[in-house]
Design a protein around this motif. Structure first.
Motif, short mmCIF file in Angstrom:
data_model
loop_
_atom_site.label_atom_id
_atom_site.label_comp_id
_atom_site.label_asym_id
_atom_site.label_seq_id
_atom_site.Cartn_x
_atom_site.Cartn_y
_atom_site.Cartn_z
N ARG A 167 -12.14 32.28 21.73
CA ARG A 167 -13.27 32.41 21.10
C ARG A 167 -14.16 33.65 21.05
NH1 ARG A 167 -18.94 30.82 21.22
NH2 ARG A 167 -19.02 30.65 23.50
N ALA A 168 -14.29 34.21 19.90
CA ALA A 168 -14.98 35.34 19.87
C ALA A 168 -16.68 35.55 20.10
CB ALA A 168 -15.13 36.08 18.39
N ILE A 169 -17.17 36.14 20.81
CA ILE A 169 -18.64 35.97 21.26
C ILE A 169 -19.25 37.18 20.86
CG2 ILE A 169 -20.26 35.60 23.15
CD1 ILE A 169 -18.02 33.97 24.67
N SER A 170 -20.39 36.81 20.02
CA SER A 170 -21.02 38.16 19.34
C SER A 170 -21.97 38.64 20.21
CB SER A 170 -21.89 37.58 17.93
OG SER A 170 -22.73 36.58 18.29
N GLU A 223 -15.58 25.42 28.67
CA GLU A 223 -16.34 26.57 29.40
C GLU A 223 -16.89 27.48 28.36
OE1 GLU A 223 -14.14 28.74 32.27
OE2 GLU A 223 -13.58 26.83 33.29
N GLY A 224 -16.43 27.36 26.84
CA GLY A 224 -16.55 28.15 25.82
C GLY A 224 -15.79 29.39 25.75
N LEU A 225 -14.74 29.47 26.38
CA LEU A 225 -13.71 30.67 26.22
C LEU A 225 -12.71 30.35 25.07
CD1 LEU A 225 -13.00 31.87 29.76
CD2 LEU A 225 -14.74 32.85 28.24
N VAL A 226 -12.50 29.29 24.88
CA VAL A 226 -11.49 28.78 23.72
C VAL A 226 -12.08 28.04 22.95
CG1 VAL A 226 -9.25 27.56 23.42
CG2 VAL A 226 -9.61 29.11 25.17
N GLU A 227 -11.86 28.03 21.79
CA GLU A 227 -12.26 27.00 20.58
C GLU A 227 -10.91 26.29 19.84
OE1 GLU A 227 -14.54 28.75 17.55
OE2 GLU A 227 -13.05 30.37 17.45
N ARG A 228 -11.21 25.08 19.64
CA ARG A 228 -10.08 24.35 18.87
C ARG A 228 -10.28 24.31 17.33
NH1 ARG A 228 -6.37 23.12 22.72
NH2 ARG A 228 -5.54 21.51 21.33
N LEU A 229 -9.22 24.65 16.84
CA LEU A 229 -9.32 24.71 15.28
C LEU A 229 -8.61 23.71 14.65
CD1 LEU A 229 -8.32 28.62 15.01
CD2 LEU A 229 -10.62 27.38 14.78
#
Length: 218
Positions: A76-79, A62-68
Motif C-alpha cells: 500500500r502506498a501511503i501519501s 496493519e495497513g501495509l498491504v492492500e488487497r485488489l
C-alpha cells in the motif's frame, strides 16, 4: 484438515513470516504499489502458500498491504497527507507512553536509555544516519515497553509501521538529524528525570516538528 487449519496451529512460524515481510516492506525491498505474488513470496521465504496468505492478511490489517479484487495483493502506498494524519493521531498515544515511561522507569530501563542517548550523540557527530535512525526506533520501542500500556503500544506499533517509510526518509534529509537529535535527547532526559510533564512536552514538541517537516514534503 485444510492447509489454513494446519497453519493456524503454527503461530510462531506465521508470526515470523509476517515479521519478515513487514521488515522487507519497511526496508524498501518491496516498493509502494508493487504486487506481492504468493508464489514468489513462498519461494523466496521457503514458506507454504497458506502461511503466505495469512501473513499478507496480517499486513493488510496493519495497513501495509492492500488487497485488489481479482488481482491479489500489493504494497500500500501511503501519501504524505496520510502520513501527516498518522503522526497527528500518534501524538496523544506517544505522549501517554512517555508519561507512563517516566512514571514507571526501572533502573535497567534507565541504563538502556542512557546508552541510547550516548549512541544518538555519537551517531549524529559521526554522520552515521543509518545508526541514528536505528537508535531512534530503539528509543521509541523502549519507551513503549517501559510505559507498560499495552493498548497504546499495540495501536502505536500499527500506526508507526504505516508511516515508517516516510520517517525513514526524513532521517536522511540534510540537517534533519542535527535538528531532531536534541528533541530525542530532551525526551530521554525528561524520562530519566522521571518527570511526566516534561516528557509530555518534549514528546509533543518532537512530533509536532515531524508534522511540519512532512508538510514541507507535500
Amino acid at each position: 484438515m485444510t492447509d489454513l487449519a494446519v497453519e493456524s496451529r503454527e503461530s510462531p512460524a506465521r508470526a515470523d513470516l509476517t515479521q519478515q515481510l513487514r521488515d522487507a516492506i519497511l526496508g524498501g525491498e518491496f516498493a509502494p504499489n508493487q504486487r506481492l505474488i504468493e508464489a514468489d513470496i513462498s519461494e523466496r521465504y521457503d514458506a507454504s502458500r497458506a502461511s503466505v496468505r495469512l501473513a499478507l492478511l496480517n499486513l493488510t490489517s496493519e495497513g501495509l498491504v492492500e488487497r485488489l479484487p481479482n488481482r491479489g495483493a500489493r504494497v500500500r502506498a501511503i501519501s504524505v497527507k496520510e502520513a501527516i494524519e498518522i503522526v497527528e493521531v500518534r501524538v496523544g498515544l506517544e505522549v501517554l507512553c512517555a508519561r507512563k515511561a517516566a512514571e514507571n522507569l526501572t533502573d535497567d530501563g534507565a541504563e538502556t536509555l542512557r546508552t541510547i542517548r550516548a549512541g544518538i550523540t555519537d551517531a549524529v557527530a559521526s554522520g552515521n544516519l543509518v545508526e541514528y535512525a536505528r537508535l531512534n526506533q530503539e528509543m521509541d520501542r523502549l519507551i513503549r515497553e517501559d510505559s507498560g500500556h499495552e493498548t497504546a503500544t499495540q495501536l502505536l506499533e500499527r500506526l508507526r509501521a504505516q508511516s515508517a517509510r516516510h520517517q525513514f526518509r526524513l532521517a536522511f534529509l540534510p540537517g534533519r538529524a542535527t535538528q531532531s537529535a536534541p528533541e530525542h535527547i530532551a525526551i530521554i532526559d525528561a524520562i530519566l528525570a522521571r518527570d511526566p510533564d516534561a516528557a509530555e512536552r518534549a514528546t509533543r514538541v518532537h512530533l509536532e516538528g515531524i508534522v511540519e517537516v512532512l508538510r514541507g514534503l507535500d
